[in-house]
Design a protein around this motif. Sequence first.
Motif, short mmCIF file in Angstrom:
data_model
loop_
_atom_site.label_atom_id
_atom_site.label_comp_id
_atom_site.label_asym_id
_atom_site.label_seq_id
_atom_site.Cartn_x
_atom_site.Cartn_y
_atom_site.Cartn_z
N ARG A 100 31.70 7.46 -21.25
CA ARG A 100 31.27 8.84 -21.53
C ARG A 100 30.86 9.51 -20.22
O ARG A 100 30.14 8.94 -19.42
N ASP B 269 35.80 16.74 -19.44
CA ASP B 269 36.10 17.12 -20.82
C ASP B 269 37.39 16.44 -21.26
O ASP B 269 38.47 16.99 -21.13
N ARG B 270 37.25 15.23 -21.75
CA ARG B 270 38.45 14.46 -22.10
C ARG B 270 39.09 14.95 -23.40
O ARG B 270 40.20 14.53 -23.72
N ARG B 271 38.43 15.78 -24.16
CA ARG B 271 39.04 16.27 -25.40
C ARG B 271 40.25 17.14 -25.09
O ARG B 271 41.27 17.06 -25.78
N GLU B 272 40.15 17.95 -24.07
CA GLU B 272 41.31 18.74 -23.65
C GLU B 272 42.36 17.85 -23.00
O GLU B 272 43.56 17.98 -23.27
N ARG C 98 30.82 17.91 -29.63
CA ARG C 98 30.59 16.90 -28.60
C ARG C 98 29.42 15.98 -28.91
O ARG C 98 29.20 15.01 -28.19
N GLU D 46 29.77 13.45 -18.95
CA GLU D 46 29.54 14.86 -19.30
C GLU D 46 30.29 15.80 -18.36
O GLU D 46 30.47 16.98 -18.66
N GLN D 47 30.75 15.29 -17.22
CA GLN D 47 31.44 16.13 -16.25
C GLN D 47 32.95 16.23 -16.53
O GLN D 47 33.63 17.04 -15.92
N TRP E 179 35.85 19.05 -31.68
CA TRP E 179 35.17 19.66 -30.54
C TRP E 179 33.65 19.60 -30.63
O TRP E 179 32.97 20.14 -29.75
N THR F 277 42.72 22.75 -32.51
CA THR F 277 42.04 23.93 -31.97
C THR F 277 41.70 24.95 -33.03
O THR F 277 41.13 26.00 -32.71
#
Length: 329
Positions: free
Chosen positions: A49, A54-57, A107, A51-52, A105, A96
């Motif tokens: 994990r 954004d693996r979802r995109e 988080r 926070e820097q 999305w 999306t």
Amino acid sequence: MALDLSQLIPILAKLEAEDRLAELDTVEFPETGVTRWLFGLAADFYFARDEQVDRREVMIDLAEGYYDRTDGRCNFMSAGPTFTIKSRDDIRNKLTEGRAARRYWDRRQNGGFYIKHNYPEPMRNGDPVHDWFSCLIPGLVSTNGELQYLTRLKALRDHPDTVVADFVATCAALKIFYAVQGFSLLTLGNRPQRDAYPIYRRFPGLLYNDLTGFSLEIEPATDVILDVNWLTAIDSAMFEKIGGMEAAQDILSDEVVLHPFDGGMVFQAGPTPRIGDINRGDIPKPYREVNELLRPLRFTDWQMPFLSTPQDVNAMEATEDWIRRFDAS
């Protein structure tokens, strides 16, 4: 081509000895009309994990690329709700907008989805498949995320450099701490794995196809590996921990190709995957070399067995033997 397990082992041994494993691309192993095993390449990626990042995109981009590589054979998607996929655009659209997007999305929660090929016959929708991309992205509770995708042997035979490049690019995009790819018996469920135990005992180069078992065991660690295979990747921190390039040059021969990426290193143990053959005393040399280099990183504190085994086999002992299968002593 349909075979049962008793016919499979000598065929595997012959094709391995003749470097013809790619011919297994069209072989199925049915039981009462249901496919229980297929052969292909499995690639497993583990990432922490962050926070820097954004693996979802990033994961949507990777799924779209995978859809293209499988020539659009993925026709089913699950992201909580399930959908039929008719084009690559459906992947992004479903993630999306609507209920699946709100879940994906958020988080705070684990985000995940999979795309796969579904057979048109309902009775076959539970069969293992060659085309599968499945991911889990950690929210606030979980520490580690994971991705698995499968590749047909035909792609390896026709475009081996592309298979390697895709693996390296995925490692970089996800900023993995560990990843591995190899020749795998593709199964669905514990029973097929358990029944195939004799295959794993004889052919050490197989990649055991279980993603979540290792991930659950190591939480919250991000500085360990399970084992090695044809392609093995580690992050820069682990590479430096084992001595970096100096150690790699001391231990690895020219049979192991190094592929650096932004954030780590991929070790390619030979031009194509091998499975070896214990009965012939054949444990692939480049696999043993990569294992020797990365052995200090191996996870050893197992609380539960990793391998599914028959009832008369001690699963913890089998797991320990499997993890050590490339060791010189």
